[in-house]
Design a protein around this motif. Structure first.
Motif, PDB file in Angstrom:
ATOM      1  N   GLU A  97      -1.844  -9.920   3.122  1.00 16.16           N
ATOM      2  CA  GLU A  97      -3.305  -9.850   2.973  1.00 16.16           C
ATOM      3  C   GLU A  97      -3.970  -9.394   4.277  1.00 16.16           C
ATOM      4  O   GLU A  97      -4.827  -8.515   4.270  1.00 16.16           O
ATOM      5  N   ALA A  98      -3.535  -9.977   5.386  1.00 11.93           N
ATOM      6  CA  ALA A  98      -4.174  -9.678   6.674  1.00 11.93           C
ATOM      7  C   ALA A  98      -3.898  -8.250   7.145  1.00 11.93           C
ATOM      8  O   ALA A  98      -4.785  -7.589   7.702  1.00 11.93           O
ATOM      9  N   THR A  99      -2.684  -7.775   6.932  1.00 11.34           N
ATOM     10  CA  THR A  99      -2.338  -6.447   7.437  1.00 11.34           C
ATOM     11  C   THR A  99      -2.840  -5.353   6.505  1.00 11.34           C
ATOM     12  O   THR A  99      -2.969  -4.203   6.923  1.00 11.34           O
ATOM     13  N   GLY A 100      -3.088  -5.718   5.252  1.00 11.10           N
ATOM     14  CA  GLY A 100      -3.522  -4.710   4.286  1.00 11.10           C
ATOM     15  C   GLY A 100      -2.373  -3.806   3.854  1.00 11.10           C
ATOM     16  O   GLY A 100      -2.568  -2.844   3.105  1.00 11.10           O
ATOM     17  N   ALA A 101      -1.163  -4.125   4.323  1.00  8.96           N
ATOM     18  CA  ALA A 101       0.010  -3.331   3.922  1.00  8.96           C
ATOM     19  C   ALA A 101       0.553  -3.878   2.601  1.00  8.96           C
ATOM     20  O   ALA A 101       0.271  -5.008   2.230  1.00  8.96           O
ATOM     21  N   LYS A 102       1.319  -3.053   1.906  1.00 10.16           N
ATOM     22  CA  LYS A 102       1.965  -3.533   0.688  1.00 10.16           C
ATOM     23  C   LYS A 102       3.170  -4.397   1.094  1.00 10.16           C
ATOM     24  O   LYS A 102       3.831  -4.121   2.095  1.00 10.16           O
ATOM     25  N   THR A 106       2.011 -19.793   8.472  1.00  4.82           N
ATOM     26  CA  THR A 106       1.700 -18.407   8.097  1.00  4.82           C
ATOM     27  C   THR A 106       2.752 -17.916   7.103  1.00  4.82           C
ATOM     28  O   THR A 106       3.942 -17.912   7.409  1.00  4.82           O
ATOM     29  N   SER A 107       2.303 -17.524   5.918  1.00  7.38           N
ATOM     30  CA  SER A 107       3.241 -17.060   4.885  1.00  7.38           C
ATOM     31  C   SER A 107       3.228 -15.541   4.804  1.00  7.38           C
ATOM     32  O   SER A 107       2.313 -14.881   5.294  1.00  7.38           O
ATOM     33  N   MET A 108       4.257 -14.976   4.172  1.00 10.58           N
ATOM     34  CA  MET A 108       4.272 -13.528   3.957  1.00 10.58           C
ATOM     35  C   MET A 108       3.052 -13.102   3.148  1.00 10.58           C
ATOM     36  O   MET A 108       2.499 -12.024   3.376  1.00 10.58           O
ATOM     37  N   ALA A 109       2.618 -13.957   2.218  1.00 11.93           N
ATOM     38  CA  ALA A 109       1.425 -13.624   1.420  1.00 11.93           C
ATOM     39  C   ALA A 109       0.205 -13.462   2.342  1.00 11.93           C
ATOM     40  O   ALA A 109      -0.578 -12.513   2.193  1.00 11.93           O
ATOM     41  N   VAL A 135       0.330   6.763   5.724  1.00  8.52           N
ATOM     42  CA  VAL A 135       0.843   6.386   7.033  1.00  8.52           C
ATOM     43  C   VAL A 135       0.723   4.874   7.196  1.00  8.52           C
ATOM     44  O   VAL A 135      -0.346   4.302   6.996  1.00  8.52           O
ATOM     45  N   PHE A 136       1.811   4.248   7.530  1.00  8.31           N
ATOM     46  CA  PHE A 136       1.803   2.828   7.841  1.00  8.31           C
ATOM     47  C   PHE A 136       1.587   2.686   9.340  1.00  8.31           C
ATOM     48  O   PHE A 136       2.401   3.142  10.140  1.00  8.31           O
ATOM     49  N   ASP A 137       0.469   2.118   9.718  1.00  3.59           N
ATOM     50  CA  ASP A 137       0.147   1.984  11.138  1.00  3.59           C
ATOM     51  C   ASP A 137       0.794   0.697  11.652  1.00  3.59           C
ATOM     52  O   ASP A 137       0.231  -0.397  11.526  1.00  3.59           O
ATOM     53  N   ALA A 147      10.328  -3.632   4.151  1.00  2.00           N
ATOM     54  CA  ALA A 147      11.135  -2.483   4.576  1.00  2.00           C
ATOM     55  C   ALA A 147      11.110  -2.352   6.102  1.00  2.00           C
ATOM     56  O   ALA A 147      12.108  -2.023   6.733  1.00  2.00           O
ATOM     57  N   GLU A 148       9.970  -2.626   6.683  1.00  2.61           N
ATOM     58  CA  GLU A 148       9.796  -2.445   8.126  1.00  2.61           C
ATOM     59  C   GLU A 148      10.381  -3.604   8.943  1.00  2.61           C
ATOM     60  O   GLU A 148      10.939  -3.390  10.013  1.00  2.61           O
ATOM     61  N   PHE A 149      10.207  -4.831   8.432  1.00  2.05           N
ATOM     62  CA  PHE A 149      10.561  -6.009   9.256  1.00  2.05           C
ATOM     63  C   PHE A 149      11.582  -6.959   8.612  1.00  2.05           C
ATOM     64  O   PHE A 149      11.872  -8.013   9.161  1.00  2.05           O
TER      65      PHE A 149
END
Lengths: 210, 210
Positions: free
Chosen positions: A46-51, A39-42, A17-19, A57-59
């Motif tokens: 890292e901060a969101t812990g998402a892949k 603020t970079s995508m990298a 589940v992606f929160d 895909a989401e944004f």
């Protein structure tokens, strides 16, 4: 707006589940602290812990994520602050006091970076980020419009002289709020901001004549 | 402080003159627009037109260049604004008006990025830039100290009630100036800022009682 959590199918095991809300909170804190450009995508991955592919895909991209974060901030905070102004059973002065106290509390809340997300992120933007700059400015302009609407409503109710300049008053109040955001960014305490709010309220009878 | 131009010996031909002041102006504009973190040495090399080894020789690193830029900004602008306050032949109100008008003019000057360099660069700083953040905050705090000094001097001359809270008044004026910086960053005109200044001056008789 999308749902709180999207289910991403994985080839094996339980679907992960992606929160979305939690990711937006983390991304918001990052943009809030460092601004859009730094603020970079990298950093965001890292901060969101998402892949990374999940975030894309989401944004779509960093800009898309920032726009989602801005909506998230508005829904979570800005709209609630502004609701203070439109409480029917409060006088103009009570509603304004309530609003400014809520803003002061928000700007110094230890759970999030200091100051206003919109003011902080608008202050350093390059020509290269024109679209984002326009989006932030447009949203920030809404604060002034909201205050004008509030003051004009109160003018209709006779709480403000008919010849008061609601626009000029709104601009002045916005200036104070912006100044409070900068102060809180430089470690002003809730009490420091309260003192600014109290002075503004003390001046209000004189201010509203303008 | 160092001299305006250092001569860098080259192996052939005429020695190339490094124009330190011009380089500081270009670097200042870049930091002012984008903030400290989003500005890289590569950007600074490109904007100043200097060779990277020249910049490193002169300023050691990005932090050193930023500190030199901050001194440059203070000498070129901040000190001149503050001098308005200490003009002996002006009343408190005249000096304050002069100061705030000068600040409004500076924040909207088309020759430099909008707003206050110090306020703009302080608004998005990471924990990773703690030393720079502390330097900017310390310099920004000097604005409040200068206003306290101004108000206390005027208090001694009897232009301000003895029981006025000079510190609280200075904090309020700083808040207004910060708000003006944010507004000018969002394209407020000189006239918009003048309106804020005039309102502040109109409120002054009431404000100074606080």
């Amino acid at each position: 707006m999308s749902t709180d959590a999207s289910i991403i199918k994985k080839s094996r095991g339980r679907p992960k589940v992606f929160d979305r809300e939690a990711a937006l909170d983390k991304a918001m804190a990052l943009f809030w602290q460092h601004g859009y450009e730094a603020t970079s995508m990298a950093h965001l991955v890292e901060a969101t812990g998402a892949k990374a592919p999940t975030l894309y895909a989401e944004f779509t991209n960093k800009e898309g994520l920032f726009r989602a974060v801005l909506d998230h901030y508005i829904a979570r905070f800005a709209e609630k602050h502004e609701a203070c102004l439109f409480c029917e059973d409060r006088t103009l002065e009570e509603a304004l006091e309530d609003y400014l106290f809520t803003v002061a509390k928000r700007f110094t809340d230890k759970d999030t970076p200091s100051g206003c997300f919109i003011i902080c992120t608008s202050s350093v933007l390059a020509a290269a980020s024109d679209d984002i700059a326009a989006t932030i400015k447009a949203r920030h302009a809404m604060q002034e419009e909201t205050l004008v609407r509030f003051l004009e409503l109160r003018q209709q109710k006779g709480e403000l002289p008919a010849d008061s300049d609601a626009r000029a008053l709104a601009k002045y109040l916005c200036c104070i709020i912006q100044g409070m955001s900068v102060s809180s960014r430089e470690n002003a305490s809730y009490e420091d901001l309260l003192s600014i709010v109290k002075t503004t309220l003390r001046l209000w009878p004189e201010l509203k004549k303008g």
